[in-house]
Motif scaffolding. Structure first.
Motif, PDB file in Angstrom:
ATOM      1  N   HIS A  44       0.832  -1.209   0.000  1.00  0.00           N
ATOM      2  CA  HIS A  44       0.000   0.000   0.000  1.00  0.00           C
ATOM      3  C   HIS A  44       0.866   1.259   0.000  1.00  0.00           C
ATOM      4  O   HIS A  44       0.600   2.210  -0.757  1.00  0.00           O
ATOM      5  N   VAL A  45       1.906   1.283   0.814  1.00  0.00           N
ATOM      6  CA  VAL A  45       2.775   2.456   0.902  1.00  0.00           C
ATOM      7  C   VAL A  45       3.589   2.633  -0.382  1.00  0.00           C
ATOM      8  O   VAL A  45       3.789   3.756  -0.858  1.00  0.00           O
TER       9      VAL A  45
ATOM     10  N   ASN B 111       1.251   3.915  -2.959  1.00  0.00           N
ATOM     11  CA  ASN B 111       0.952   5.319  -2.686  1.00  0.00           C
ATOM     12  C   ASN B 111       2.038   6.233  -3.249  1.00  0.00           C
ATOM     13  O   ASN B 111       1.738   7.312  -3.778  1.00  0.00           O
TER      14      ASN B 111
ATOM     15  N   MET C 287      -4.288   9.840  -9.385  1.00  0.00           N
ATOM     16  CA  MET C 287      -3.502   8.962  -8.541  1.00  0.00           C
ATOM     17  C   MET C 287      -3.710   7.502  -8.921  1.00  0.00           C
ATOM     18  O   MET C 287      -2.753   6.732  -9.073  1.00  0.00           O
ATOM     19  N   TYR C 288      -4.966   7.114  -9.066  1.00  0.00           N
ATOM     20  CA  TYR C 288      -5.308   5.729  -9.392  1.00  0.00           C
ATOM     21  C   TYR C 288      -6.322   5.714 -10.534  1.00  0.00           C
ATOM     22  O   TYR C 288      -7.157   6.614 -10.633  1.00  0.00           O
TER      23      TYR C 288
ATOM     24  N   ARG D 174      -6.604   0.179  -7.527  1.00  0.00           N
ATOM     25  CA  ARG D 174      -5.791   0.415  -6.328  1.00  0.00           C
ATOM     26  C   ARG D 174      -5.787  -0.811  -5.437  1.00  0.00           C
ATOM     27  O   ARG D 174      -4.737  -1.277  -4.988  1.00  0.00           O
TER      28      ARG D 174
ATOM     29  N   THR E  98      -6.775  14.877  -5.478  1.00  0.00           N
ATOM     30  CA  THR E  98      -6.423  13.725  -4.648  1.00  0.00           C
ATOM     31  C   THR E  98      -7.337  12.541  -4.941  1.00  0.00           C
ATOM     32  O   THR E  98      -8.348  12.661  -5.645  1.00  0.00           O
TER      33      THR E  98
ATOM     34  N   ARG F  64       2.084  12.532   1.672  1.00  0.00           N
ATOM     35  CA  ARG F  64       3.109  11.490   1.836  1.00  0.00           C
ATOM     36  C   ARG F  64       3.603  11.416   3.276  1.00  0.00           C
ATOM     37  O   ARG F  64       3.818  10.330   3.811  1.00  0.00           O
TER      38      ARG F  64
ATOM     39  N   GLU G 297       1.111   9.559   5.216  1.00  0.00           N
ATOM     40  CA  GLU G 297       1.129   8.139   4.837  1.00  0.00           C
ATOM     41  C   GLU G 297       2.257   7.379   5.528  1.00  0.00           C
ATOM     42  O   GLU G 297       2.036   6.350   6.173  1.00  0.00           O
TER      43      GLU G 297
END
Length: 236
Positions: free
Chosen positions: A48-49, A52, A71-72, A78, A122, A137, A140
């Protein structure tokens, strides 16, 4: 807002170093242990990180080129990337984590002042200046360093980051349903109010515990009458 762009850049770098340092050298056994998030192994969390970093890299590219780069592709994509990442061997997963972080850092370092002020969107659909990427970030890597369940706690995170996190989460929670709560950090004197249902519940404790509570993580915060602090709905 009690954080600056430079604050967020510093916390992002420190949080990345903390996260990568925590997982450094892990073998399959350590990676396959449960993390602090229900239903996930540490492999899921690391995937996941890493994903991201790649997703935020899309926003960096958007800011740099002006070409819309979400982003996705979708929530389904995702989730599928995380599940696929959780099946990777330990060495391959570690490499993805390190390389994705390095790509994000290099892309961000190349942005100029005008590009940092470009609007991006976002994963939650918010339109924000690209400067917000480093805060996303920082949030996260710092919070998920705790979620690794490998000895890092909220008390290990920078005080300024914890204050900014509490501000951020309290602001989001204030606009959503939930119990009314007044929170006080006993070590800094900071105070947050969550408007909501019923009479306000007062709770206090160290800043690290307040931040953990607001973020929906394990905490030791209690109400002033000694009862547990009221349960909050999911943050994100």
């Amino acid at each position: 807002m009690r954080r600056t762009f430079e604050d967020a850049r510093s916390w992002s770098a420190a949080g990345t170093e903390l996260f990568l340092g925590t997982v450094a050298g892990w073998d399959e056994e350590r990676y396959l242990a449960p993390c602090g998030l229900p239903g996930w192994t540490r492999k899921h969390l690391v995937a996941h990180v890493a994903a991201n970093a790649d997703a935020l890299g899309n926003l960096v590219r958007w800011a740099a080129t002006g070409e819309r780069t979400p982003m996705y592709a979708s929530k389904e994509q995702r989730d599928a990337d995380i599940e696929a990442g959780a099946t990777r061997p330990a060495g391959e997963l570690s490499a993805w984590l390190r390389e994705s972080a390095a790509r994000l850092a290099a892309g961000a370092a190349a942005l100029n002042a005008q590009q940092w002020n470009a609007d991006v969107v976002t994963a939650q659909g918010r339109t924000v200046p690209a400067t917000e990427i480093v805060w996303l970030r920082a949030r996260e890597v710092c919070v998920h360093a705790v979620d690794l369940a490998a000895g890092v706690s909220f008390a290990d995170l920078p005080t300024g980051f914890l204050t900014a996190l509490a501000d951020d989460v309290a602001g989001k929670r204030g606009a959503a349903p939930g119990p009314a709560v007044v929170l006080t950090a006993t070590d800094t004197g900071d105070r947050w109010e969550l408007p909501g249902d019923g009479a306000p519940n007062a709770a206090s404790g160290p800043l690290a515990e307040v931040a953990a509570y607001l973020a929906g993580r394990p905490h030791h915060l209690t109400a002033t009458d000694g009862s547990p602090a009221p349960t909050l709905p999911a943050w994100l």
